[in-house]
Scaffold this motif. Sequence first.
Motif, PDB file in Angstrom:
ATOM      1  N   SER A 226       0.917  -1.169   0.036  1.00  0.00           N
ATOM      2  CA  SER A 226      -0.052   0.100   0.112  1.00  0.00           C
ATOM      3  C   SER A 226       0.695   1.279   0.052  1.00  0.00           C
ATOM      4  CB  SER A 226      -0.795   0.208   1.235  1.00  0.00           C
ATOM      5  OG  SER A 226      -1.793  -1.149   1.227  1.00  0.00           O
ATOM      6  N   GLY A 227       0.165   2.317  -0.089  1.00  0.00           N
ATOM      7  CA  GLY A 227       0.895   3.780  -0.138  1.00  0.00           C
ATOM      8  C   GLY A 227       1.499   3.732   1.243  1.00  0.00           C
ATOM      9  N   THR A 228       2.839   3.943   1.468  1.00  0.00           N
ATOM     10  CA  THR A 228       3.538   3.879   2.682  1.00  0.00           C
ATOM     11  C   THR A 228       4.339   5.242   2.966  1.00  0.00           C
ATOM     12  OG1 THR A 228       3.516   1.451   2.124  1.00  0.00           O
ATOM     13  CG2 THR A 228       5.224   2.440   3.951  1.00  0.00           C
ATOM     14  N   ALA A 229       3.884   5.860   4.023  1.00  0.00           N
ATOM     15  CA  ALA A 229       4.559   7.113   4.241  1.00  0.00           C
ATOM     16  C   ALA A 229       5.536   7.027   5.366  1.00  0.00           C
ATOM     17  CB  ALA A 229       3.726   7.982   4.375  1.00  0.00           C
ATOM     18  N   SER A 230       6.010   8.092   5.903  1.00  0.00           N
ATOM     19  CA  SER A 230       7.029   8.216   6.933  1.00  0.00           C
ATOM     20  C   SER A 230       6.176   8.414   8.316  1.00  0.00           C
ATOM     21  CB  SER A 230       7.667   9.461   7.059  1.00  0.00           C
ATOM     22  OG  SER A 230       8.692   9.589   8.172  1.00  0.00           O
ATOM     23  N   ILE A 231       5.661   7.047   8.584  1.00  0.00           N
ATOM     24  CA  ILE A 231       4.627   6.869   9.986  1.00  0.00           C
ATOM     25  C   ILE A 231       5.379   6.045  10.575  1.00  0.00           C
ATOM     26  CG2 ILE A 231       2.492   6.415  10.663  1.00  0.00           C
ATOM     27  CD1 ILE A 231       1.325   7.811   8.127  1.00  0.00           C
ATOM     28  N   VAL A 232       5.562   5.984  11.867  1.00  0.00           N
ATOM     29  CA  VAL A 232       5.926   5.013  12.969  1.00  0.00           C
ATOM     30  C   VAL A 232       4.998   4.980  14.041  1.00  0.00           C
ATOM     31  CG1 VAL A 232       7.602   4.161  14.480  1.00  0.00           C
ATOM     32  CG2 VAL A 232       8.312   5.180  12.118  1.00  0.00           C
ATOM     33  N   GLY A 233       4.308   3.726  14.443  1.00  0.00           N
ATOM     34  CA  GLY A 233       3.139   3.679  15.240  1.00  0.00           C
ATOM     35  C   GLY A 233       2.123   4.314  14.430  1.00  0.00           C
ATOM     36  N   HIS A 234       1.197   5.478  14.881  1.00  0.00           N
ATOM     37  CA  HIS A 234       0.504   6.140  13.981  1.00  0.00           C
ATOM     38  C   HIS A 234       0.632   7.616  13.764  1.00  0.00           C
ATOM     39  CE1 HIS A 234      -1.283   7.987  17.831  1.00  0.00           C
ATOM     40  NE2 HIS A 234      -1.169   6.968  18.448  1.00  0.00           N
ATOM     41  N   GLU A 235       2.106   7.877  14.319  1.00  0.00           N
ATOM     42  CA  GLU A 235       2.466   9.420  14.219  1.00  0.00           C
ATOM     43  C   GLU A 235       3.466   9.726  13.092  1.00  0.00           C
ATOM     44  OE1 GLU A 235       4.288   9.825  17.943  1.00  0.00           O
ATOM     45  OE2 GLU A 235       2.334  10.244  18.895  1.00  0.00           O
ATOM     46  N   SER A 236       3.051  10.822  12.367  1.00  0.00           N
ATOM     47  CA  SER A 236       4.168  11.344  11.079  1.00  0.00           C
ATOM     48  C   SER A 236       5.577  11.351  11.855  1.00  0.00           C
ATOM     49  CB  SER A 236       3.573  12.304  10.637  1.00  0.00           C
ATOM     50  OG  SER A 236       2.352  12.428  10.145  1.00  0.00           O
ATOM     51  N   ARG A 237       6.533  10.938  11.128  1.00  0.00           N
ATOM     52  CA  ARG A 237       8.013  11.364  11.638  1.00  0.00           C
ATOM     53  C   ARG A 237       8.718  12.263  10.730  1.00  0.00           C
ATOM     54  NH1 ARG A 237       9.680   7.432  15.487  1.00  0.00           N
ATOM     55  NH2 ARG A 237       7.646   6.992  16.771  1.00  0.00           N
ATOM     56  N   HIS A 238       9.513  13.045  11.301  1.00  0.00           N
ATOM     57  CA  HIS A 238      10.696  13.693  10.361  1.00  0.00           C
ATOM     58  C   HIS A 238      10.053  14.966   9.602  1.00  0.00           C
ATOM     59  CE1 HIS A 238      13.203  10.476  11.281  1.00  0.00           C
ATOM     60  NE2 HIS A 238      12.407   9.624  10.467  1.00  0.00           N
ATOM     61  N   VAL A 239       9.416  15.551  10.192  1.00  0.00           N
ATOM     62  CA  VAL A 239       8.285  16.954   9.676  1.00  0.00           C
ATOM     63  C   VAL A 239       9.321  17.734   8.987  1.00  0.00           C
ATOM     64  CG1 VAL A 239       6.994  18.603  10.023  1.00  0.00           C
ATOM     65  CG2 VAL A 239       6.248  16.458  11.137  1.00  0.00           C
ATOM     66  N   GLY A 240       9.054  18.063   7.769  1.00  0.00           N
ATOM     67  CA  GLY A 240       9.975  19.156   7.119  1.00  0.00           C
ATOM     68  C   GLY A 240      10.978  18.705   6.668  1.00  0.00           C
ATOM     69  N   ASP A 241      11.480  17.246   6.704  1.00  0.00           N
ATOM     70  CA  ASP A 241      12.709  16.761   6.120  1.00  0.00           C
ATOM     71  C   ASP A 241      12.396  15.732   4.954  1.00  0.00           C
ATOM     72  OD1 ASP A 241      15.193  15.367   5.670  1.00  0.00           O
ATOM     73  OD2 ASP A 241      15.918  15.399   7.807  1.00  0.00           O
ATOM     74  N   VAL A 242      12.478  15.981   3.950  1.00  0.00           N
ATOM     75  CA  VAL A 242      12.007  14.810   2.856  1.00  0.00           C
ATOM     76  C   VAL A 242      12.949  13.772   2.745  1.00  0.00           C
ATOM     77  CG1 VAL A 242      13.201  16.259   0.940  1.00  0.00           C
ATOM     78  CG2 VAL A 242      11.137  14.731   0.420  1.00  0.00           C
ATOM     79  N   SER A 243      14.250  14.006   2.878  1.00  0.00           N
ATOM     80  CA  SER A 243      15.176  12.803   2.916  1.00  0.00           C
ATOM     81  C   SER A 243      14.877  11.915   3.844  1.00  0.00           C
ATOM     82  CB  SER A 243      16.522  13.499   3.013  1.00  0.00           C
ATOM     83  OG  SER A 243      16.719  14.423   1.805  1.00  0.00           O
ATOM     84  N   ALA A 244      14.616  12.328   5.121  1.00  0.00           N
ATOM     85  CA  ALA A 244      14.434  11.461   6.231  1.00  0.00           C
ATOM     86  C   ALA A 244      13.248  10.778   6.034  1.00  0.00           C
ATOM     87  CB  ALA A 244      14.349  12.415   7.686  1.00  0.00           C
ATOM     88  N   GLN A 245      12.235  11.412   5.604  1.00  0.00           N
ATOM     89  CA  GLN A 245      10.908  10.758   5.250  1.00  0.00           C
ATOM     90  C   GLN A 245      10.696   9.699   4.223  1.00  0.00           C
ATOM     91  OE1 GLN A 245       7.186  12.846   4.726  1.00  0.00           O
ATOM     92  NE2 GLN A 245       7.759  14.622   6.322  1.00  0.00           N
ATOM     93  N   ALA A 246      11.438  10.106   3.301  1.00  0.00           N
ATOM     94  CA  ALA A 246      11.804   9.139   2.145  1.00  0.00           C
ATOM     95  C   ALA A 246      12.477   7.696   2.774  1.00  0.00           C
ATOM     96  CB  ALA A 246      12.612   9.475   1.177  1.00  0.00           C
ATOM     97  N   ARG A 247      13.650   7.749   3.472  1.00  0.00           N
ATOM     98  CA  ARG A 247      14.213   6.853   4.057  1.00  0.00           C
ATOM     99  C   ARG A 247      13.217   6.052   5.060  1.00  0.00           C
ATOM    100  NH1 ARG A 247      18.564  10.722   3.696  1.00  0.00           N
ATOM    101  NH2 ARG A 247      20.116   9.910   2.378  1.00  0.00           N
ATOM    102  N   GLU A 248      12.631   6.789   5.936  1.00  0.00           N
ATOM    103  CA  GLU A 248      11.584   6.193   6.860  1.00  0.00           C
ATOM    104  C   GLU A 248      10.525   5.222   6.101  1.00  0.00           C
ATOM    105  OE1 GLU A 248      11.293   4.971  10.199  1.00  0.00           O
ATOM    106  OE2 GLU A 248      11.695   7.192  10.816  1.00  0.00           O
ATOM    107  N   ALA A 249      10.276   5.908   5.068  1.00  0.00           N
ATOM    108  CA  ALA A 249       8.896   5.277   4.418  1.00  0.00           C
ATOM    109  C   ALA A 249       9.309   4.136   3.666  1.00  0.00           C
ATOM    110  CB  ALA A 249       8.285   6.188   3.079  1.00  0.00           C
ATOM    111  N   LEU A 250      10.580   3.943   3.070  1.00  0.00           N
ATOM    112  CA  LEU A 250      11.243   2.801   2.475  1.00  0.00           C
ATOM    113  C   LEU A 250      11.665   1.883   3.655  1.00  0.00           C
ATOM    114  CD1 LEU A 250      13.617   4.592  -0.126  1.00  0.00           C
ATOM    115  CD2 LEU A 250      11.562   3.166  -0.467  1.00  0.00           C
ATOM    116  N   ASP A 251      12.072   2.133   4.913  1.00  0.00           N
ATOM    117  CA  ASP A 251      12.167   1.128   5.866  1.00  0.00           C
ATOM    118  C   ASP A 251      10.924   0.337   6.198  1.00  0.00           C
ATOM    119  OD1 ASP A 251      14.824   1.523   6.338  1.00  0.00           O
ATOM    120  OD2 ASP A 251      14.461   3.021   7.990  1.00  0.00           O
ATOM    121  N   ASN A 252       9.883   1.226   5.966  1.00  0.00           N
ATOM    122  CA  ASN A 252       8.224   0.671   6.249  1.00  0.00           C
ATOM    123  C   ASN A 252       8.029  -0.346   5.066  1.00  0.00           C
ATOM    124  OD1 ASN A 252       7.439   1.863   8.712  1.00  0.00           O
ATOM    125  ND2 ASN A 252       6.700   3.766   7.699  1.00  0.00           N
ATOM    126  N   VAL A 253       8.499   0.109   3.817  1.00  0.00           N
ATOM    127  CA  VAL A 253       8.223  -0.839   2.892  1.00  0.00           C
ATOM    128  C   VAL A 253       8.893  -2.351   3.344  1.00  0.00           C
ATOM    129  CG1 VAL A 253       8.851  -1.364   0.324  1.00  0.00           C
ATOM    130  CG2 VAL A 253       7.920   0.712   1.015  1.00  0.00           C
TER     131      VAL A 253
END
Length: 324
Positions: A226-253
Amino acid sequence: MPDAPTPVATVRWRAHLGSDAPREPGLIHVRHAAEANVFACPLPSLGGDFDRESWRITGPLEQGHAEGWGYVAGRGMAFAALHIDDGEHIDRPEQIQQAAFDTYNQLFRLQRSLGLGQVQRIWHWLSNVTAGEGDDERYRRFCRGRAEALDGHDHGMPVLPPATLVSSHRRGLRMHALLADTAVVPIENPRQVSAYAYPRDYGERPPAFARGGRVQLGATSYLLISGTASIVGHESRHVGDVSAQAREALDNVRAVMRNADCWQADRDLGALECLKAYIRDPDHAGVVAEIAAAEAPGVPLALLHAPLCRPELLVEFEAQMPLP
């Protein structure tokens, strides 16, 4: 919201119809194209490769229209598409709730008419997705309408399938659905709260989808993520940092792949057949592409411009891979 440039992704098909038509395998193929029709993804392209997202059917294909949905169907499988213009009356938030309720029930009736018992994967594009305040936000109202449709006992989602919902650049609601006559094995992500178990903070009714699913499409088994974003638990992570969000989302994948028992440590994300990135700010496309290429080397990547269902989220990935 005004119409964007002509959409750049659509589903193509070869239809072999009639008694004299060759009995060749059909192909439903998501690819770049110029046509603007209900099978088009209503998002501008930011680059990349859309050609790997395809669904092969053994047997000829036929095109039809029923219950408000257009569809292309083959043996034991169909791809369906629908678009409604909801008028975007923000002062009438119940409108999108009713639209979600109606379109899901129409989809379930279409399934019954085609004899296909399970939604395998679903995509949603909802314009101005985060407009509105509190529980009247368009996304929250959509989730409420979908949940009310699922409250019925006679529907085509005995288990929740993988799904994506992002904002659209065309007014209204557009949906694509992949249908088949085989069951979905839902896969969750141990790093995240299941979407259907989100707390009340996210609306009166939570989203209704699985983080991924093992499905059988024709002769091939797939893991659909599914569409997978920078969320851990139910909370958004790395607000304002697109690089960190991309890596977190890929860790979720990665976490979904591991939980689906198809993880290959030596291949990592390179085992994916294709990867799609939805990006809020087009200026971030280069950064996202660079990170995806480093973490999923050799995997075809499509980059699409789409605001996401939380204002602070900057990038979201979806993916698929064939299974042994």
